[in-house]
Each structure stands twice: as C-alpha cells, then as structure tokens.
Design a protein around this motif. Structure first.
Motif, PDB file in Angstrom:
ATOM      1  N   VAL A 169     -40.920  92.958  24.890  1.00  0.00           N
ATOM      2  CA  VAL A 169     -40.158  91.706  24.852  1.00  0.00           C
ATOM      3  C   VAL A 169     -39.934  91.257  23.413  1.00  0.00           C
ATOM      4  O   VAL A 169     -38.909  90.638  23.098  1.00  0.00           O
ATOM      5  N   ALA A 170     -40.876  91.586  22.525  1.00  0.00           N
ATOM      6  CA  ALA A 170     -40.629  91.309  21.110  1.00  0.00           C
ATOM      7  C   ALA A 170     -39.469  92.150  20.604  1.00  0.00           C
ATOM      8  O   ALA A 170     -38.693  91.718  19.742  1.00  0.00           O
ATOM      9  N   ALA A 183     -37.194  82.512   4.641  1.00  0.00           N
ATOM     10  CA  ALA A 183     -37.720  83.643   5.406  1.00  0.00           C
ATOM     11  C   ALA A 183     -39.030  83.269   6.089  1.00  0.00           C
ATOM     12  O   ALA A 183     -39.283  83.650   7.247  1.00  0.00           O
ATOM     13  N   THR A 184     -39.882  82.519   5.398  1.00  0.00           N
ATOM     14  CA  THR A 184     -41.141  82.089   6.027  1.00  0.00           C
ATOM     15  C   THR A 184     -40.865  81.091   7.141  1.00  0.00           C
ATOM     16  O   THR A 184     -41.531  81.101   8.183  1.00  0.00           O
ATOM     17  N   TRP A 185     -39.871  80.235   6.941  1.00  0.00           N
ATOM     18  CA  TRP A 185     -39.452  79.300   7.998  1.00  0.00           C
ATOM     19  C   TRP A 185     -38.986  80.081   9.217  1.00  0.00           C
ATOM     20  O   TRP A 185     -39.322  79.743  10.364  1.00  0.00           O
ATOM     21  N   SER A 186     -38.223  81.133   8.963  1.00  0.00           N
ATOM     22  CA  SER A 186     -37.662  81.942  10.041  1.00  0.00           C
ATOM     23  C   SER A 186     -38.750  82.572  10.900  1.00  0.00           C
ATOM     24  O   SER A 186     -38.697  82.528  12.130  1.00  0.00           O
ATOM     25  N   VAL A 187     -39.748  83.170  10.259  1.00  0.00           N
ATOM     26  CA  VAL A 187     -40.821  83.822  11.010  1.00  0.00           C
ATOM     27  C   VAL A 187     -41.587  82.788  11.831  1.00  0.00           C
ATOM     28  O   VAL A 187     -41.944  83.034  12.990  1.00  0.00           O
ATOM     29  N   ALA A 188     -41.829  81.614  11.237  1.00  0.00           N
ATOM     30  CA  ALA A 188     -42.541  80.559  11.968  1.00  0.00           C
ATOM     31  C   ALA A 188     -41.734  80.086  13.171  1.00  0.00           C
ATOM     32  O   ALA A 188     -42.277  79.888  14.268  1.00  0.00           O
ATOM     33  N   TYR A 189     -40.423  79.913  12.980  1.00  0.00           N
ATOM     34  CA  TYR A 189     -39.570  79.429  14.063  1.00  0.00           C
ATOM     35  C   TYR A 189     -39.427  80.473  15.173  1.00  0.00           C
ATOM     36  O   TYR A 189     -39.663  80.181  16.356  1.00  0.00           O
ATOM     37  N   VAL A 190     -39.033  81.685  14.817  1.00  0.00           N
ATOM     38  CA  VAL A 190     -38.815  82.726  15.827  1.00  0.00           C
ATOM     39  C   VAL A 190     -40.137  83.120  16.475  1.00  0.00           C
ATOM     40  O   VAL A 190     -40.199  83.337  17.695  1.00  0.00           O
ATOM     41  N   GLY A 191     -41.191  83.201  15.677  1.00  0.00           N
ATOM     42  CA  GLY A 191     -42.501  83.541  16.232  1.00  0.00           C
ATOM     43  C   GLY A 191     -42.969  82.518  17.251  1.00  0.00           C
ATOM     44  O   GLY A 191     -43.477  82.868  18.326  1.00  0.00           O
ATOM     45  N   THR A 192     -42.797  81.245  16.952  1.00  0.00           N
ATOM     46  CA  THR A 192     -43.180  80.194  17.898  1.00  0.00           C
ATOM     47  C   THR A 192     -42.331  80.269  19.153  1.00  0.00           C
ATOM     48  O   THR A 192     -42.841  80.195  20.282  1.00  0.00           O
ATOM     49  N   SER A 193     -41.020  80.421  18.991  1.00  0.00           N
ATOM     50  CA  SER A 193     -40.119  80.492  20.146  1.00  0.00           C
ATOM     51  C   SER A 193     -40.454  81.679  21.045  1.00  0.00           C
ATOM     52  O   SER A 193     -40.361  81.593  22.276  1.00  0.00           O
ATOM     53  N   THR A 194     -40.840  82.796  20.437  1.00  0.00           N
ATOM     54  CA  THR A 194     -41.113  84.012  21.200  1.00  0.00           C
ATOM     55  C   THR A 194     -42.462  83.974  21.896  1.00  0.00           C
ATOM     56  O   THR A 194     -42.597  84.414  23.045  1.00  0.00           O
ATOM     57  N   PHE A 195     -43.475  83.428  21.245  1.00  0.00           N
ATOM     58  CA  PHE A 195     -44.849  83.608  21.715  1.00  0.00           C
ATOM     59  C   PHE A 195     -45.537  82.366  22.267  1.00  0.00           C
ATOM     60  O   PHE A 195     -46.611  82.487  22.842  1.00  0.00           O
ATOM     61  N   VAL A 196     -44.954  81.172  22.118  1.00  0.00           N
ATOM     62  CA  VAL A 196     -45.702  79.993  22.549  1.00  0.00           C
ATOM     63  C   VAL A 196     -45.885  79.969  24.072  1.00  0.00           C
ATOM     64  O   VAL A 196     -46.965  79.586  24.564  1.00  0.00           O
TER      65      VAL A 196
END
Length: 411
Positions: A49-50, A221-234
């Motif tokens: 899914v990732a 880029a760090t904002w992006s990883v935090a945003y997409v990571g949260t959206s994907t895994f929360v």
C-alpha cells in the motif's frame, strides 16, 4: 489578468478555483483513505500500500515541474481541468481492478499525474484572481485541505455500500467542478500567456534566486515526508496499535486536513502581518510536538486530537511557503508552483515504501518517530531562509503569435 475583468468576476473565479482545488486534492485524500480497504479486502501488505502511495506521487514528482514550465512558457490553462479529470478517473477505476495490483498501481499513477497537471496552472490562475496576496493564496490552498478532509467519509461510504467497485462514484466531484469552472472562466482557460519582458526581468529585484529556492525546497521536503507519511500511516497506526476498525480510524484522515484548513487560513492571515518565516518556523516546531503526541498517545481519541494539532501546525505555513517560492523565482511562477505544490509533496510519496518497510519490520509507531526527527531537521534548516519582498509580475495576454493584447501588474 486582463484589466477589463471586473473585480466581482475575479472573486468568482477565485472561489470556483478554490472549489476545483478541493475536488483535485479530494483524490489525494481518497487514495489514503482507500489503503486500509486494499489491505483488508485485497490483502495488500504495508509495503504494497505504500507502493500505491508511491504510484500517486512518484511520476507526479517528475511531471509537476514540467507542467510548471509549460504553464510559464505557454499558459495552457486548460491543463488544470484536464488534470482534474485524470485525477478523478484514476481513483474511480482503481476499485474495479483491486485483484490486479499492477493495474491499480498504474491507475493511481495516472491519478497522480492528473494532480500534478492541475496544480501549476491552477495556482497561477488563483494568483492572478487573488492579486498575489498570501491571504488569497491561503483561500485557494484551503480548498485542497477541504477536499482531502471530505475524501475519507466519501471513500468509506461508497466502499461500505458497494465494495471496492463503489470507487466509480468518486468521479462525480471532478466532473461537476470541472464543468463549473469551465462555465465561469473558459476565457482564462484557453488564452495564451507569456512571461513579462526579459529586459524588465533583468532588474536586480526581479532576478530568480535559485539558491534560496533550493534551500526552501529542502525545507519543504521534510514537510512533505511528514504530511504524506501521516496521511498514509495514521489510520494503519490506529488499526495496528489499538485494533480500531478502519471506519473509526479513518476519522483521523478527516481531522487532519480539516484542522489543516483552519491552519491554512490563519497562517495566510498571519503571514501577511508578521511575516512568512516566523509562521513557518513556529508551524514546523509545533508539528514536531504533534507527531510526538501521536507516538505517545494512549488511545485512538488522543491520536485524533494530536493529528488535528499536527494538521493545524503543518498547514499554517503552507500559503506563505507558496508565495515565498514565488518571490524567490518571480520569473518562473509556474515552476515555483510546480515544485512547491507538487515535487515537494511527492517526495513524501517516494519515501513511503521505505517507511512501509520500516512499519512491516519494526512497527508503524516507529514511522512517526522518524517523521518527528525529519520535521525537526526542517525547522533547523528554515533558519537559512530569508524574506524577500514580492516583485510586481506582469502577465501578458497573447491572442495570437504576433501581438499582445493587454498587460497588467499583479503583486
């Protein structure tokens, strides 16, 4: 924008553009909301899914600056509507082919390219309609938050009622809003636009500062990883740690962008008054705290509250980051928009498979520990950045190849 366009029409265009932004980013939120159902019904792994998140963002990360260049060079406002329709079609069709991971991957990739095509042209149109202010850009940006916030409820409703094939109904927002914007602003969609005269651009205050833009991209880029990571895994985090149902856990995917919408509007207002960089730094620092709260949360309810705080913090600097990028590249507004809204968001998707492997190996909780550390790096790096006053940008309408019809300044 043509000076003959009445202020009322400009406001109408901005509001309808905001609605199309909601529809476009609805599909980004829908992809995240559909992931647990692909895990439960199609038996995809976390890494798989990732990989779908990667499909939604990887090609987008490559294509977005290219679409920005085309928007700078040729105008091509119609790309925004074509992108919106492609974004909707890819997500709508994905549920029909859940038995084939490869087909789903390709369809979600098509949706991601559509999202990429939409952003640069639509952002340029919103910048013209809103006069280039951070507050106007925050209104346009909040449309994206609203779309992402509405997506989980819509995805859960259609999949709950019709199974994964219910995704076909998700095409409706794209069709309706594309038609609405075509009716309101068809003259803007099919005109040709070229940048202001190169001799004017040679003025010192209007030169592109690629070094500063590069540092801003690194921060984003760090904002992006935090945003997409949260959206994907929360949601997966709530399911794995607290054994929540996907329907209940998906509340987090509604709270996150809804709080982000409030943060976007408040941050845009504050950025026009106290400066973009103070808002950016405070947002990143508060975001670290929000992620730490998710890691330490004793219940899903606390996760929802912490996710809301994180959304508020992450999106407070959002509109300011866009206008800051425009000020660094005043002669490349489309490219600046493409990178700021697309490439940096997509970088998080590129990292998502790695985060998925970490989640499969040591648990989803560790994903959020990594996100907090990365966002802290972004906060530290932001101190390299400096404010730059927005330059006046002339937009020249070109009805034919030989002559320009009108010009006006937009700050």
């Amino acid at each position: 924008m043509d000076s003959t366009v009445a202020p009322e029409r400009r406001r109408a265009q901005l509001w309808v553009l905001t609605a199309t932004h909601a529809a476009n980013d609805f599909y980004t939120g829908a992809v995240a909301a559909l992931l647990p159902f692909f895990v439960l019904h199609a038996h995809y792994s976390y890494a798989a899914v990732a990989g779908i998140t990667l499909a939604a963002t990887a090609l987008s990360s490559i294509a977005q600056p290219g679409f920005g260049y085309l928007s700078d060079r040729y105008g091509l406002g119609w790309i925004s509507l074509a992108g919106l329709l492609a974004a909707g079609a890819g997500v709508a069709l994905s549920g029909f082919f859940s038995s084939s991971y490869i087909v789903v991957w390709v369809l979600i990739a098509m949706s991601g390219i559509g999202v990429a095509a939409y952003h640069p042209a639509a952002t340029m149109q919103a910048r013209e309609a809103g006069g280039g202010t951070t507050a106007a850009m925050s209104l346009f940006s909040v449309g994206g938050n609203a779309g992402v916030a509405l997506a989980p409820a819509a995805a859960v409703a259609v999949v709950g009622a019709f199974g994964l094939r219910g995704t076909g109904l998700l095409i409706v927002p794209a069709v309706v809003l594309a038609l609405a914007y075509f009716v309101v602003a068809r003259h803007q969609l099919f005109r040709r636009v070229k940048p202001r005269d190169v001799a004017v651009a040679a003025h010192t205050d209007l030169r592109d500062d690629w070094r500063a833009f590069g540092w801003l991209t690194a921060v984003l880029a760090t904002w992006s990883v935090a945003y997409v990571g949260t959206s994907t895994f929360v949601v997966l985090y709530c399911v794995a740690r607290f054994h929540s149902t996907p329907d209940y856990a998906s509340i987090a995917l509604t709270v996150f962008p809804a709080a982000g919408a409030v943060g976007t509007l408040a941050g845009g207002w504050l950025s026009d008054r106290v400066g973009r960089l103070p808002v950016l730094r405070c947002g990143y620092l508060a975001g670290v705290g929000g992620i730490v709260a998710i890691v330490l949360a004793p219940s899903p309810l606390v996760v929802f509250v912490a996710t809301g705080a994180l959304g508020l913090a992450l999106f407070a600097p959002f509109a300011g980051q866009i206008t800051l990028a425009h000020s660094y590249l005043p002669n490349r507004i489309g490219v600046a928009s493409g990178v700021t809204l697309g490439l940096t968001l997509s970088l998080g998707g590129v990292v998502s498979p790695l985060l998925g492997m970490i989640a499969d190996g040591v648990g989803v909780r560790w994903v959020f520990v990594i996100l907090a550390a990365l966002l802290a790096v972004g906060f530290g790096t932001s101190f390299v950045l400096a404010e730059r006053a927005p330059a006046q940008i002339e937009v020249v309408d070109v009805p034919g190849d030989a002559e320009a019809a009108s010009a006006t300044s937009v700050t």
